[in-house]
Design an enzyme around this catalytic site. Structure first.
Site, PDB file in Angstrom:
ATOM      1  N   ASP A 233       0.682  -1.081  -0.044  1.00  0.00           N
ATOM      2  CA  ASP A 233      -0.053  -0.072  -0.027  1.00  0.00           C
ATOM      3  C   ASP A 233       0.914   1.158  -0.118  1.00  0.00           C
ATOM      4  O   ASP A 233       2.120   1.088   0.188  1.00  0.00           O
ATOM      5  CB  ASP A 233      -0.925  -0.052   1.219  1.00  0.00           C
ATOM      6  CG  ASP A 233      -2.362   0.838   0.903  1.00  0.00           C
ATOM      7  OD1 ASP A 233      -2.211   1.680   0.227  1.00  0.00           O
ATOM      8  OD2 ASP A 233      -3.202   0.570   1.797  1.00  0.00           O
ATOM      9  N   TRP A 234       0.192   2.264  -0.603  1.00  0.00           N
ATOM     10  CA  TRP A 234       1.229   3.522  -0.878  1.00  0.00           C
ATOM     11  C   TRP A 234       1.899   3.908   0.726  1.00  0.00           C
ATOM     12  O   TRP A 234       1.118   4.303   1.589  1.00  0.00           O
ATOM     13  CB  TRP A 234       0.614   4.505  -1.505  1.00  0.00           C
ATOM     14  CG  TRP A 234       0.324   4.533  -2.712  1.00  0.00           C
ATOM     15  CD1 TRP A 234       0.684   5.532  -3.805  1.00  0.00           C
ATOM     16  CD2 TRP A 234       0.192   3.407  -3.773  1.00  0.00           C
ATOM     17  NE1 TRP A 234       0.684   5.071  -5.006  1.00  0.00           N
ATOM     18  CE2 TRP A 234       0.308   3.955  -5.106  1.00  0.00           C
ATOM     19  CE3 TRP A 234       0.043   1.929  -3.444  1.00  0.00           C
ATOM     20  CZ2 TRP A 234       0.459   3.018  -6.388  1.00  0.00           C
ATOM     21  CZ3 TRP A 234      -0.093   1.242  -4.594  1.00  0.00           C
ATOM     22  CH2 TRP A 234      -0.096   1.728  -5.785  1.00  0.00           C
TER      23      TRP A 234
END
Length: 804
Positions: A233-234
């Site tokens: 995930d970012w």
């Protein structure tokens, strides 16, 4: 792999540094290109219910304006469709829009379990049930793949809260992990083979998901056979060396080489085998070359066709919760009062990284006009929650002069969002008051409910009907109007239970109370699994949904009354539409173990299908159950086992409306209860304590050691360090800057609240990854020194860019 020889040659040609760099993004939404090797860059974008491609500077939380795309209904509504084929169509359409924008990967769908209804991101997830979630996600992914576009199945795993999501530790026993929290991922990975799987921010049993070898390599890759790319995930990367070892391939977004030197040194020292880098680089190259070959330059999609598909999906997913005296559908010629600010200003999607700029937007007012319903509109309440007595009085007066009242009510945007969780199940009090007073003035009141998650309904007994639209996408107003008018017959079924009150939720007393430690004490008892076992009444049960017609179930037959390996059971039964209008019914098959020696839910969903029947029509339905339908995960055996014993086969219209049943006997494995486990798990009738949970885990849970001044590190967040005057000033500065950019420093503004929460609750190291230009590592190091009271070291870090 399609490009084996080419990839093998490139791995031999590329330097160690180049292979490591390939495994982190070029920017927010692109992989790196290497022209000298003819390696192109591929692009990706959110999200699960439509494309969010940003036209200016990209960000992770959806603040920058995105290009117009179709906003389909969110998963909170599409989960209620119980329709694999419909999700396939949606995946196809989203992929077509991705192709127009030159995108290769869409960041969705999300299959995290709705463990607790307060989770602010529940609108992005399908269900409290893993089988339903996995089946619908598989349809979505397969639809996208049919157009040559890859999916990113997320967020892996046990990411079930937004508060402290970047640093919380989800403590889950192995049965709950395998049977509830991983099962939807497993089903989608095996059935649909997504191009990528996205790891979650949180820790799982003490280890960050990005570093978790048990999760990523042992389970995902080796047990399930996943050979695609695992992406963070970012900003979720914790330790890049451990992540390579665990089998995580792609760090997103690009962090400006934040970890590269650490990885190089680990390889040179022998701590990390270069073969691990080669494996990840090879998977990246396979993804890049396959994706690039599937692009279609010049491709365009039909905007109007997709808008109509969005309407179809919403209409076929909406749930008719109540319909006393068959007040719906609305009859022609009746005088209708249409009430509610949300009827004119629709709430149709959630806030955060999935936020879309729609190609069109239709309110319920627009829908009434389009289907030709005559009405008088009253605003009724303010969406800000401000005092609105005049609006309410006018609406109630209008209601008293009408034949039927339709009120649109629910959760305004500031009540739920990515980045924070809800405080309660309550709707705004001004809306509750309006509904109660309106129903008193005119009992023929219909409520159209909007919002991404369950709410308490203190007015339910006073209204005649409730139509639940959740967050229905850009065409939701048209879909709701067609449902109310009877043009479309409702066929959605709830994908989650609606409790009477928040106190009834099994995790209510300990959800998030541990701060950075999330104890999943309820184990497998999530949603209806708990309510059934505890004999707890609910407002509306899992699987519930009404129709304008009626269905009769009959003639259940099973292929055998005794099962032996391979434990396959074929079942058949008849369903008849006994009403006067055409309709669709979701047929739900549950399995329940009788007198199990190990704790199990009363029943669990194991199969379903949705069929369409004309008025008076009958159909024979054939379904099949395999060994997994009867299995539990046995930690000692390290595998799924089918326990011996009696099992009920239950066919119903909801989890609490069982129409047909039979019983079988299985000759499987003999299992025994663990005598050391708390009796709560056999009889979940009180709030489980930490001691109860520790008996299940087989270990003591170590308390979280709070951050204290002098001990802060880059793993601390600004909120962790707010004892420091310097950090408090920084937080005030963040609030001021965010407020200036997003409409004022007001925590009722979901964008402001989400941005500030994300900025102040994220570990500093992750902020540095997400924004290496605005928060370079030397600045982060300096701030931590200052927070610890080491002012000289802090100043030197700012000046000299000390490396620590």
């Amino acid at each position: 792999m399609r490009f084996d020889e080419k990839i093998k040659e490139l791995i031999g040609l590329m330097t160690l540094e180049e292979k490591i760099a390939l495994c982190s993004g070029a920017d927010f939404f692109h992989t790196k290109a290497y022209s000298k090797y003819d390696i192109p860059s591929i692009a990706m974008a959110d999200g699960p219910h439509g494309i969010r491609k940003q036209k200016d500077a990209a960000d992770v939380l959806g603040f920058t304006t995105s290009l117009p795309s179709t906003c389909f209904p969110t998963a909170s509504l599409t989960g209620c469709s119980w329709d694999r084929a419909l999700l396939y169509e949606m995946g196809e359409a989203i992929a077509e829009e991705a192709l127009q924008e030159g995108l290769s990967i869409v960041l969705g769908p999300g299959v995290n379990i709705k463990r607790n209804p307060l989770c602010g991101r529940n609108f992005e997830y399908f269900s409290e049930d893993p089988y339903l979630s996995g089946a619908l996600a598989s349809g979505w992914i397969q639809g996208a793949k049919s157009k040559g576009v890859g999916a990113s199945l997320k967020h892996f795993a046990a990411n079930n809260q937004e508060n402290e999501r970047m640093s919380s530790d989800s403590i889950v026993d192995e049965r709950a992990l395998r049977e509830i929290y991983l099962a939807a991922f497993e089903q989608a990975v095996k059935a649909a083979k997504p191009a990528t799987v996205m790891c979650a921010y949180n820790k799982l049993n003490g280890i960050y998901c990005s570093d978790n070898q048990f999760l990523l390599r042992d389970i995902l890759r080796e047990a399930w056979g996943f050979d695609g790319v695992v992406v963070t995930d970012w900003g979720a990367m914790n330790d890049r060396v451990k992540a390579f070892e665990a089998g995580l391939d792609l760090e997103m977004p690009g962090s400006g080489g934040y970890f590269d030197q650490e990885v190089i040194e680990a390889v040179r020292s022998g701590e990390l085998a270069e073969a691990r880098i080669d494996e990840s680089a090879a998977r990246m190259l396979e993804l890049i070359f396959t994706s690039a070959a599937n692009l279609k330059p010049g491709y365009s999609y039909d905007v109007e066709k997709h808008h109509l598909l969005a309407k179809k999906i919403a209409a076929n997913s909406a749930v008719l919760l109540k319909n006393e005296e068959n007040i719906l559908p609305l009859q022609n010629g009746k005088k209708v009062a249409l009430i509610g600010a949300l009827a004119e200003t629709p709430r149709y999607q959630g806030a955060g990284s999935s936020h879309i700029t729609p190609t069109k937007l239709s309110s319920l007012v627009d829908g009434f006009d389009q289907v030709g319903l005559k009405y008088e509109y009253f605003e009724g309440y303010s969406l800000t929650g401000a005092s609105d007595e005049t609006l309410r009085v006018n609406a109630v007066a209008g209601a008293s002069q009408s034949d039927i009242v339709v009120i649109v009510a629910g959760l305004p945007e500031e009540y739920e969002s990515e980045g924070f969780d809800r405080d309660s199940l309550a709707m705004p009090e001004n809306q509750n008051l309006l509904i109660a007073e309106t129903a008193e003035a005119n009992p023929n009141t219909v409520v159209v409910l909007v919002g991404g998650a369950p709410v308490e309904m203190p007015w339910l007994s006073k209204v005649k009907a409730v139509l639940n639209m959740y967050l229905p996408g850009q065409a939701g107003g048209l879909a709701a109007a067609e449902l109310l008018a009877g043009i479309v017959n409702p066929s959605g079924k709830l994908a989650e239970s609606y409790p009477l009150a928040y106190a009834d939720v099994p995790s209510a007393d300990f959800y998030e109370t541990g701060g950075k430690q999330a104890q999943y004490r309820e184990s497998i008892y999530v949603g209806y699994r708990y309510y059934d076992a505890a004999q707890q009444e609910v407002l509306f049960p899992f699987g519930h949904g009404l129709s304008y017609t009626a269905f009769e179930y009959s003639d259940l037959e099973i292929s055998s009354s005794e099962l032996t390996p391979p434990y396959t059971l074929n079942i058949s039964f008849s369903v008849k539409n006994t009403g006067a209008v055409d309709g669709a019914e979701v047929l739900q098959v549950y399995v329940g173990a009788v007198d199990s020696p190990v704790f199990r839910p009363e029943k669990e969903l194991k199969e379903f299908t949705k069929i369409h029947l004309k008025a008076g029509e009958s159909k024979l339905v054939n379904l099949s159950l395999d060994a997994r339908a009867f299995s539990i995960y046995d930690g000692k055996a390290g595998d799924w086992v089918v326990p011996s014993g009696k099992y009920q086969i239950l066919v119903g219209a909801s989890s609490r409306d069982i129409r047909l049943q039979s019983e079988i006997k299985i000759q499987g494995r003999e299992v025994e209860a663990n005598p050391g486990i708390s009796d709560w798990y056999a009889h979940p009738t009180w709030t489980p304590t930490q001691s109860d949970f520790e008996s299940l885990l087989g270990r003591k849970i170590q308390p979280v050691i709070p951050w204290i001044k002098g001990k802060y590190t880059l793993a601390s967040s600004f909120n962790d360090m707010k004892d420091s005057f310097v950090i408090r000033r920084l937080i005030k500065s963040i609030e001021k800057r965010v407020g200036k950019a997003f409409g004022g420093a007001d925590y009722r503004n979901p964008t402001f609240k989400m941005m500030v929460s994300s900025s102040t609750n994220t570990p500093v190291k992750n902020i540095t990854q997400l924004s290496p230009e605005s928060m370079p590592k030397h600045i982060a190091v300096g701030l931590v020194h200052l927070a610890n009271g080491r002012y000289l070291k802090g100043i030197l870090a700012f000046i000299q860019r000390n490396k620590e």
